[in-house]
Scaffold this active site. Structure first.
Site, PDB file in Angstrom:
ATOM      1  N   HIS A 398      38.002  56.646  56.567  1.00  7.50           N
ATOM      2  CA  HIS A 398      38.777  57.152  55.472  1.00  7.50           C
ATOM      3  C   HIS A 398      39.687  58.119  55.212  1.00  7.50           C
ATOM      4  CE1 HIS A 398      35.134  54.384  54.076  1.00  7.50           C
ATOM      5  NE2 HIS A 398      35.907  53.859  53.512  1.00  7.50           N
ATOM      6  N   GLU A 442      40.368  46.002  42.675  1.00  7.09           N
ATOM      7  CA  GLU A 442      39.044  45.234  43.673  1.00  7.09           C
ATOM      8  C   GLU A 442      38.520  44.055  42.997  1.00  7.09           C
ATOM      9  OE1 GLU A 442      36.226  44.338  45.918  1.00  7.09           O
ATOM     10  OE2 GLU A 442      36.967  45.848  46.573  1.00  7.09           O
ATOM     11  N   ASP A 483      41.955  40.140  41.175  1.00  7.37           N
ATOM     12  CA  ASP A 483      42.393  39.402  42.483  1.00  7.37           C
ATOM     13  C   ASP A 483      43.521  40.514  42.512  1.00  7.37           C
ATOM     14  OD1 ASP A 483      43.459  38.435  44.696  1.00  7.37           O
ATOM     15  OD2 ASP A 483      43.605  36.443  43.655  1.00  7.37           O
ATOM     16  N   ASP A 517      43.098  48.908  51.846  1.00  5.61           N
ATOM     17  CA  ASP A 517      41.665  49.003  52.403  1.00  5.61           C
ATOM     18  C   ASP A 517      40.973  47.533  52.232  1.00  5.61           C
ATOM     19  OD1 ASP A 517      39.249  49.897  53.581  1.00  5.61           O
ATOM     20  OD2 ASP A 517      38.766  51.047  51.870  1.00  5.61           O
ATOM     21  N   ASP A 520      39.722  43.063  57.914  1.00  5.78           N
ATOM     22  CA  ASP A 520      40.272  43.300  58.958  1.00  5.78           C
ATOM     23  C   ASP A 520      41.192  41.975  59.154  1.00  5.78           C
ATOM     24  OD1 ASP A 520      38.587  45.080  58.824  1.00  5.78           O
ATOM     25  OD2 ASP A 520      37.261  44.283  60.597  1.00  5.78           O
TER      26      ASP A 520
END
Length: 903
Positions: A398, A442, A483, A517, A520
């Site tokens: 982080h 989030e 979203d 963040d 992947d």
């Protein structure tokens, strides 16, 4: 008596000498009943005798030979066997059927071999206590395994017909299953040597797991130990014990879809029985349990894709499938509307010894007890089976994600986080005292609340002065459970009407820094595709940034030098996102990696700037970064540094991308610029004219040209010019030049600074490779090389073109730069000071001339430099060094111009 009629015959003479036979007279033979009975009994006795002989010869002989070792084994010969050492089969528990389940129709086949090492041998089968008439099921049962019923089958099994047409279909049973392996130590030896207790535990495990035990077979071994195997309708369960060592190994295999992991606590409860203390006051160790869960067989890829936690490489293979963790403890497993969250405590003996961990929990004054955090289990977070972060790598991941981009911006006030449900990214942002607001978007609220409950240290801001115990409660934090894609498009997407804004005014305020963040890029799920491939979303993100805005995102595991170019293979999303960012207008894009994020492989990141000059902050030196940290990072109540991992030296490692990045970058087609020249470094086959090959004399360019450089030997075309000392140049970074120029501007009496600036202007050449203007001055006599007017230069950069007469002073494209060139990024000193080459053959005694147009790299200086060179070549002016030496320093005019601009 039985009578038979027979004919009696007689003879007589016919007078001719012949005898004539007379007709026979009938007669009777009587056979008694006793004779018949005896005859039948004799036949039966003979048949029995022959059959018995055949049986003895063909069957009993081989069977006796087979059983001879068993008949002579200790099982038969132990004197105490019939006195209680052995237990009868009736003492062992029977397999249990769950309510509503039928005993299946099966064929039981068994064959016993040498049991000389066994004290007892027992087989127990499930019993069908109901009649066939009563065995009709009341309802159709599911055909899945484990807790959902059903059994393992081969291929497809027909389903019994009933009145529903749908039931005529066949249900497919995949040739796959789950395998649970469990090793336990420090278990009570008495328990481990009791066939009865172990069999009962096995039956109870099967019952509590709602499996179906068809039969089991156990051997009590000599001198100690028990081995059992149970045949399940779903597959099998088996174990072996070492009572003296207190060890048992067990495995359970089922072919059902129901998860096996919930069975683990049942196994531990029933089999991990601690031994009694050997003496009063002894601290008995808790039984140690090691286990692994493996998916076996072949399954449908659609049913077990990348989002299936059990089949994932991170959770499914590296954690669940690895048997040799000293501690593997599930902290939480939560299914949210969007993803599955798994949290585990792990101790790997390769890094931490379990005994050190146990000692750290004591108060014995040991080093372990004084520093328990160093020996604590590694808490690992998985989303859909993919590792997200760990307690050991939390700071490494982080801090390397947040602080490089935060320090690239001179004054970040408004920050956005996309994702970051753990709260750790928010924690790092709030450490910057410049931040006035941080919006975290989030989608999964349950992820945030789960993290607060089980990952408290991830979102703990209690030690940051002025913050709150939970980072989300910090007044600067604005958490939106929405979203992120829709959130940015609705506020910053194309077509958003300035006059009809639907949201609060603050929602439309540009962000100084955006931190992605999220998932992947390598994760193959739809949401990741949207994040990294949807231009509409990415354009909205770009438009939401301020003019000096910076964005950073994690790119997953770093590439290997053996990987193909990113456009091919699993790193495709990385290539796509980079392409989108460049097309949208980001002026400087960098990649870097961090090895201490605890992801196994080094982790990679991408940072992009809207303003090219922002890269100056990317290339700050160690001391400058340390000063920025001191000035900006908030203090803590504990007095400890708020940053556990990031510092100036760490940032320096991010400034140069790894060799693997450059290598796969140069595998692109067409080959990017610089790969064939810069990437390969200095060519050994190219000749070099050392500095000793030149001398200083009065220049022949003009009367006021001053000093010049002349060749003492012939120099072939293409030869390096003094390459052996080209890297020893004097370099003035943008921040250093800014300090010097600001002193010249503010202090008239600072004559020494005037001389430094005149030296840089006269002998140096500008470079924008580090963002703002920097200067490089040759430290050898080659610094006296003059400009070649009208294209007469004979030594310059191999790609040098244009002259002062043909150059367009308004041509801004002359300064076009590649915002993403990993070759240049890895070889900045080489790119800045790689030296010149002979553009043609140079004869001894010929003056060396360069193209000064290559010495300018800023748009604001371009026009003035072009006109200055043009005037010099036309005889209408002189260079800055001549002006300075004649008492006309240009710094005075520059200081005057800057003052007028400020006025």
């Amino acid at each position: 008596a039985l009578k038979s009629s027979l004919r009696q015959s007689s003879t007589r003479s016919n007078g001719e000498g012949f005898e004539i036979q007379a007709p026979a007279k009938p007669y009777q033979v009587s056979v008694s009943f006793r004779f018949i009975v005896l005859t039948l009994l004799s036949s039966a006795l003979l048949s029995f005798t022959v059959g018995r002989a055949v049986r003895v010869l063909l069957l009993e002989g081989p069977r006796g030979a087979l059983l001879w070792p068993h008949l002579k084994s200790s099982m038969r010969n132990r004197p105490d066997y019939h006195l209680g050492a052995g237990k009868s089969r009736k003492d062992l528990p029977l397999p249990q059927m769950m309510d509503g389940k039928e005993v299946p129709h099966t064929v039981y086949t068994s064959k016993n071999f040498d049991t000389a090492a066994s004290a007892t041998s027992s087989s127990v089968l499930v019993e069908n206590t109901r009649s066939v008439a009563d065995s009709k099921p009341e309802a159709k049962e599911e055909s899945t395994c484990a807790s959902e019923g059903g059994s393992c089958s081969r291929g497809k099994e027909p389903v019994e017909d009933d009145d529903d047409d749908d039931d005529d279909d066949e249900e497919e049973h995949l040739p796959a299953g789950q395998h649970l392996l469990v090793d336990m130590k420090d278990v009570d030896g008495t328990f481990l040597n009791s066939e009865e207790l172990l069999a009962q535990a096995m039956v109870d495990v099967v019952a509590d797991s709602r499996l179906t035990l068809l039969s089991y077979h156990c051997h009590t071994l000599v001198p100690t130990g028990v081995s059992c195997v149970g045949v399940l309708l779903e597959s099998h369960i088996s174990f072996h014990t070492w009572p003296t060592e207190g060890v048992i190994t067990l495995d359970l295999f089922t072919c059902g879809a129901a998860p096996l992991l919930p069975v683990l606590p049942v196994i531990e409860r029933l089999f991990a029985i601690p031994r009694p203390p050997l003496f009063e006051g002894e601290e008995v160790p808790k039984p140690g349990v090691g286990w692994s869960h493996v998916l076996r067989g072949f399954r449908d890829a659609k049913a077990h894709g990348d989002t299936d936690a059990l089949s994932s490489d991170d959770l499914g293979v590296d954690v669940l499938g690895y048997l040799f963790y000293d501690l593997k403890e599930e902290v939480a497993s939560v299914q949210t509307p969007f993803q599955r969250i798994d949290i585990y405590n792990l101790i790997d003996s390769r890094s931490v010894n379990i005994s050190d961990y146990q000692r750290s929990l004591s108060n014995d004054g040991s080093y372990q007890a004084q520093h328990p955090d160093l020996f604590a289990p590694n808490k690992v977070v998985f989303l859909d089976g993919v590792k997200q972060s760990t307690s050991k790598g939390d700071a490494g991941y982080h801090e390397s994600l947040v602080h490089p981009c935060m320090f690239m911006h001179a004054d970040p006030k408004n920050v956005a986080i996309i994702g970051g449900g753990e709260g750790a990214t928010l924690r790092e942002v709030l450490k910057h005292d410049t931040v006035e607001k941080c919006t975290m978007v989030e989608i999964d609220e349950l992820m945030v609340t789960t993290s607060r409950k089980y990952l408290k240290e991830w979102s703990d801001c209690s030690d940051i002065v002025g913050s709150e115990e939970w980072c989300v409660d910090d007044p600067r934090a604005d958490v939106r459970y929405e979203d992120a894609v829709a959130w940015f498009i609705d506020r910053f997407g194309e077509g958003v009407d300035e006059k009809e804004k639907k949201f609060d005014e603050d929602d439309y305020k540009p962000f100084d820094v955006i931190i992605m963040d999220a998932l992947d890029p390598q994760v193959n799920i739809p949401f990741a595709e949207v994040l990294y491939k949807q231009p509409t979303f990415l354009q909205a993100v770009y438009d939401s940034l301020s003019e000096q805005g910076v964005i950073v995102m994690q790119l997953g595991d770093a590439p290997y030098i053996s990987d193909p170019h990113d456009t091919i293979g699993r790193h495709e999303n990385r290539a796509i996102i980079t392409s989108h960012l460049l097309r949208m207008g980001f002026q400087s894009v960098h990649v870097y990696e961090e090895k201490h994020s605890d992801f196994g492989d080094p982790w990679s990141y991408l940072v992009a700037m809207k303003d090219f000059t922002a890269r100056t902050n990317w290339y700050l030196n160690v001391a400058e970064i340390e000063v920025a940290i001191k000035d900006r990072i908030k203090h803590t109540y504990s007095g400890k540094s708020a940053l556990r991992f990031f510092d100036g030296a760490t940032m320096m490692t991010y400034q140069t991308p790894h060799k693997a990045f450059e290598t796969i970058y140069c595998r692109n087609k067409p080959v990017p610029q610089g790969c064939d020249e810069i990437s390969k470094g200095f060519s050994k086959s190219r000749p070099n004219a050392p500095v000793s090959s030149f001398e200083v004399k009065a220049s022949q360019v003009g009367d006021q040209a001053g000093r010049g450089i002349f060749a003492k030997v012939d120099i072939p075309k293409g030869a390096y010019i003094g390459v052996e000392q080209s890297m020893n140049s004097i370099k003035v970074t943008p921040t250093t030049y800014d300090i010097i120029s600001s002193h010249v501007e503010e202090y008239v009496e600072a004559a020494g600074f005037d001389a430094v600036v005149e030296f840089l202007w006269g002998y140096g050449f500008e470079s924008n490779l580090y963002g703002e203007i920097s200067y490089v001055v040759d430290s050898t006599i080659l610094t006296f090389v003059n400009h070649g007017c009208n294209g007469t230069y004979n030594a310059a950069d191999a790609g040098s073109t244009g002259t002062e007469m043909t150059a367009d002073e308004f041509d801004a494209e002359y300064f076009w730069h590649d915002p993403y060139n990993l070759v240049v990024a890895r070889h900045l000193p080489y790119s800045q000071s790689s030296g010149d080459v002979a553009l043609r053959g140079i004869k001894a005694g010929e003056e060396i001339l360069n193209n000064y147009l290559d010495f300018t790299s800023s748009e604001k200086h371009w026009k003035a430099d072009v006109l200055d060179l043009r005037n010099q070549c036309l005889g209408k002016g002189v260079g800055s060094i001549t002006d300075y030496e004649s008492g006309k320093p240009r710094t005075e005019a520059w200081r005057k111009d800057e003052g007028e601009k400020q006025d």
